[in-house]
Design an enzyme around this catalytic site. Sequence first.
Site, PDB file in Angstrom:
ATOM      1  N   SER A   1     108.867   5.311  59.569  1.00  0.00           N
ATOM      2  CA  SER A   1     109.195   6.213  60.686  1.00  0.00           C
ATOM      3  C   SER A   1     110.687   6.416  60.871  1.00  0.00           C
ATOM      4  O   SER A   1     111.095   7.240  61.699  1.00  0.00           O
ATOM      5  CB  SER A   1     108.604   5.656  61.975  1.00  0.00           C
ATOM      6  OG  SER A   1     107.215   5.495  61.811  1.00  0.00           O
TER       7      SER A   1
ATOM      8  N   HIS B   1      98.431   9.832  71.307  1.00  0.00           N
ATOM      9  CA  HIS B   1      99.509   9.904  72.285  1.00  0.00           C
ATOM     10  C   HIS B   1      99.331  11.018  73.300  1.00  0.00           C
ATOM     11  O   HIS B   1     100.121  11.189  74.204  1.00  0.00           O
ATOM     12  CB  HIS B   1     100.851  10.115  71.573  1.00  0.00           C
ATOM     13  CG  HIS B   1     101.295   8.914  70.809  1.00  0.00           C
ATOM     14  ND1 HIS B   1     101.038   8.764  69.453  1.00  0.00           N
ATOM     15  CD2 HIS B   1     101.953   7.800  71.203  1.00  0.00           C
ATOM     16  CE1 HIS B   1     101.543   7.623  69.042  1.00  0.00           C
ATOM     17  NE2 HIS B   1     102.100   7.004  70.088  1.00  0.00           N
TER      18      HIS B   1
ATOM     19  N   CYS C   1     105.222   9.014  67.326  1.00  0.00           N
ATOM     20  CA  CYS C   1     103.908   9.616  67.102  1.00  0.00           C
ATOM     21  C   CYS C   1     103.808  10.194  65.691  1.00  0.00           C
ATOM     22  O   CYS C   1     104.593  11.065  65.298  1.00  0.00           O
ATOM     23  CB  CYS C   1     103.669  10.727  68.134  1.00  0.00           C
ATOM     24  SG  CYS C   1     102.130  11.593  67.835  1.00  0.00           S
TER      25      CYS C   1
END
Lengths: 621, 366
Positions: free
Chosen positions: A326, A371, A384
């Site tokens: 991420s 989310h 997310c």
Amino acid sequence: MNFGPRMKTPSRETQLFTRRVLVAAAGMLLLIGVLLARLVYLQLWSHDHYTTLSLENRLRVLPIAPTRGLIYSRDGVLLADNRTSFMLEVVPEKVEDVDQAIGRLRQFIALDDDQVTRFRAELRQRRRFDAIPLKNNLTEQEVAVFSVNRQQFPGFNIAGRLSRYYPLGSQTAALVGYVGRINEAELKSIDPAVYAGTTHIGKEGIEKSYEKVLHGTAGYQQVEVNAEGRVLRVVERSPPGPGRDLHLSLDTRLQAAAIDSLQGRKGAIVALEPASGAVLAFVSNPGFDPNEFVNGISTRLYQSLRDSPDRPLFNRALQGLYPPGSTIKPMMAAGGIETGVRQAGDRVFCPGFFRLPNVLHKYRCWQKAGHGSVDLVRSLAESCDVYYYDLAKDLGIDRMHALLTDFGLGVKTGIDLPGELAGLVPSREWKQRARKQPWYPGETLVNGIGQGFMLTTPLQLAYTASIIANRGQKISPRAVAAIEDPAAGSHEEVEPVHGGTVAITKPEAWTAVVNGMHEVVQGARGTARATAAGAAYQYAGKTGTAQLFGIKQNVTLKNEDIVKHLRDHALFIAFAPLEQPRLAVGIIVENGESGSKAAAPIARALFDVWLRIEGGLDAPG
Amino acid sequence: MRLGRSGNLLVDLHIDAPLVGGVLLLCAVGLSVLYSASDHSLEVVAKQAARMALGFTSMIAVAQLSPLRLARWSPIIYAIGMVLLVATAIVGTGRGAHRWLELGPLRFQPSEIMKLAVPLTVAWFLSDKLLPPRLSLVGATLLLVAVPGAFIIEQPDLGTAILVMAAGLLVLFFAGISWRLIGLAIAVCVVCAPIGWYTMHDYQRQRIITLLDPAADPLGAGYHIIQATIAVGSGGWSGKGWLNGTQSHLEFLPERATDFIFAVYCEEFGLLGVLVLLAAYLLVLIRGITIAMNAQDGFSRLIAASLTFTLFVYIFVNMGMVTGQLPVVGVPLPLISYGGTSLVTIMTGLGILMSIQTHRRFIVES
């Protein structure tokens, strides 16, 4: 046959004698002429030739190795020193019975059979008056014991010579590297004139990349030798030019804090000063003691280092390739706004998974429950995945490749260290070439969250953090801050290397991304909010988790179920403070499971230390 | 013979001034080169100076003896020399060669005696014969020369053997041996050369091979010649200067104080120095020839001419050897090379020349 008595006739005999003497005298003059002709030929005609031969006969040029430059840290700590090490040498011609003497010596100094065998081999090759090393790296005690008993060992001497020493040992090995004996391959590539007399050369790290600066220039002494090669006197001496000293940007206090913060876990930490690209900390853990390599590491120790599952010789910071996970999301987000496929306020609904049209496969969000509605800032704060699957689909692999490459992924950062790896940002062209396969749309999604084919080094992670901190300004990392020549009294600062600007031109892109990263640590729902508690300064970060193996659809595994060495790597990129950042870090903790739990606290610790050192913002506690 | 008769010390001591002057000049050159060749060893120079003093004493002493007496003593000296040679062959000492004879504290080479004994004896033998000598006389003479020569070759010491035989054969030459015989002898030598090759010692063959091609064995047998040639050649016209010869001081040159001292001389004093040295030698040689020409009896002129030209043979063989024209045969440079035996022999020989020159008048008067 008697011709009758002959009378002695003095006058006739005298005449005969005189003639003979004249003949002999003529012969004598002729021979003197021959002799003179030969001498004229040798001494006048061929004089130059023989002069050359006679000069070659008597003069030898012996090199003098220069003293290697020292390496200092930013805070003035000596990282590479030249220390006197002692060795026991033997001059064979001064020893009556070498074997017997070595036998006696063993009462005082431990000698293993390897050393004696090597000594004997050299003894046969070298000349009788040459000093042959018997044992290297004598301890102080051995030196003392030998000195007391030296009268028993004529021809044995203790010789001191300079040997490289790294006072901080394993702490700085990943950056500073080490020197070792010149090997055959290196021998072919070096300039023999410069390296005449030099025994060691930089093998890794700064020692290797700044070899030319550190080495200096060889000096020479012209000596007169006799027919045996024994040096009789020094005719001329041109002193060597000592190597120049290096001042690294590394701060040993920050470095020590970084190592401590890993608490023995495997991993790598790179800390950069965004404005200059200066490497402030550079950690690959576990490390190794570079001093062992300087004068030849023992085979046993080398094997144990090489075969250790923790791979201490592996420079993780420079060469470790990890999926960035991420941590690429800030760059993706910036690219989304720049290309116009997203506005900062655009919302994406995350049900916990993402599906491509007409495909059954579910691309899962790490948050199984989803989310809900997510905008850019929240997508970063809560990391997310669905937001980025969707964004990746809209950007497409071609724009993603260009974007991430622009941020320095998949290409070398250009740091002044040898052996840097470029990592990988996949593209259609790459896949066709490397895998002989076309690019599949699903792969775009997976790579959009930093998995799949993507590979980065911890150095690259720190570099991207620094680029974001600089709002797009690319300044290549560099380890050396200044080169000092103590002999000439010169001090030359190394200028930052500007690598241009990332093609993110919309200011709102940077604002949104920095806000999102700020939310990660200091927002209400940020993934790393726990680590920022009590920080007296504002900072920004992004967690990442690199999966080491694929988890099948619809299966949930808890990390406890996975053996340690297959657990996810924890990643974190961050910079502080938010405005005019002073420190950008890239952190990876191998098998650390979670970026927020394992890696993010390290960044906080480093910021605290560094901002206090810099005299800026004090951290409480 | 009474001393102090003329009141002139030179005459009374039977000293021939030109000869002694030349000898002193050469000795001075010798000592200075030796100082350099011995790496500034005053000890070596002092030792050599002492030997020169001994040689000088011997030269003066011999000069006091009349040629007549020398002629009478010749066969006795020859006989003693032969006995010693035989003894040396049986109980001699020396590294790899039986050359030395030790009699109590004395250690000497009997072959040195023969350098003088052979020409003296041949001259004595031929002096009352009808000259030019007949074939039987030549044969007898050759025997006188060849027997000691063979013993010395067997020691083995080719250099000394050549000098001994050259001295004897030179007497024969000056006695007027016919050119036909000389031609015949040369022819025989040429024919016998291959036979000689097979009877030579290995070291002798090696020397000849090395002379022809020193580069073939640069570290072994050719080393002497190559290094000596470098020394000579690098000396140039005026030399590197006294004590500045690198070849010699850096120990590249072997035997630099003894047989190869001429190389040191050439290196340090150059061609100019060589010309001066040759001039000094020529002074002695020409004086010797003059003495031989002025000699008033057969024995005197034969021995004078023989000794003079033997001295030249010494010089030529040594210089030829150092400059790579002749094989290395171990002949010292007269009056210059370090070493006592040949020095004393040479000076004694020169004493004989002085005796011949200074006793002339008395013989005429008697």
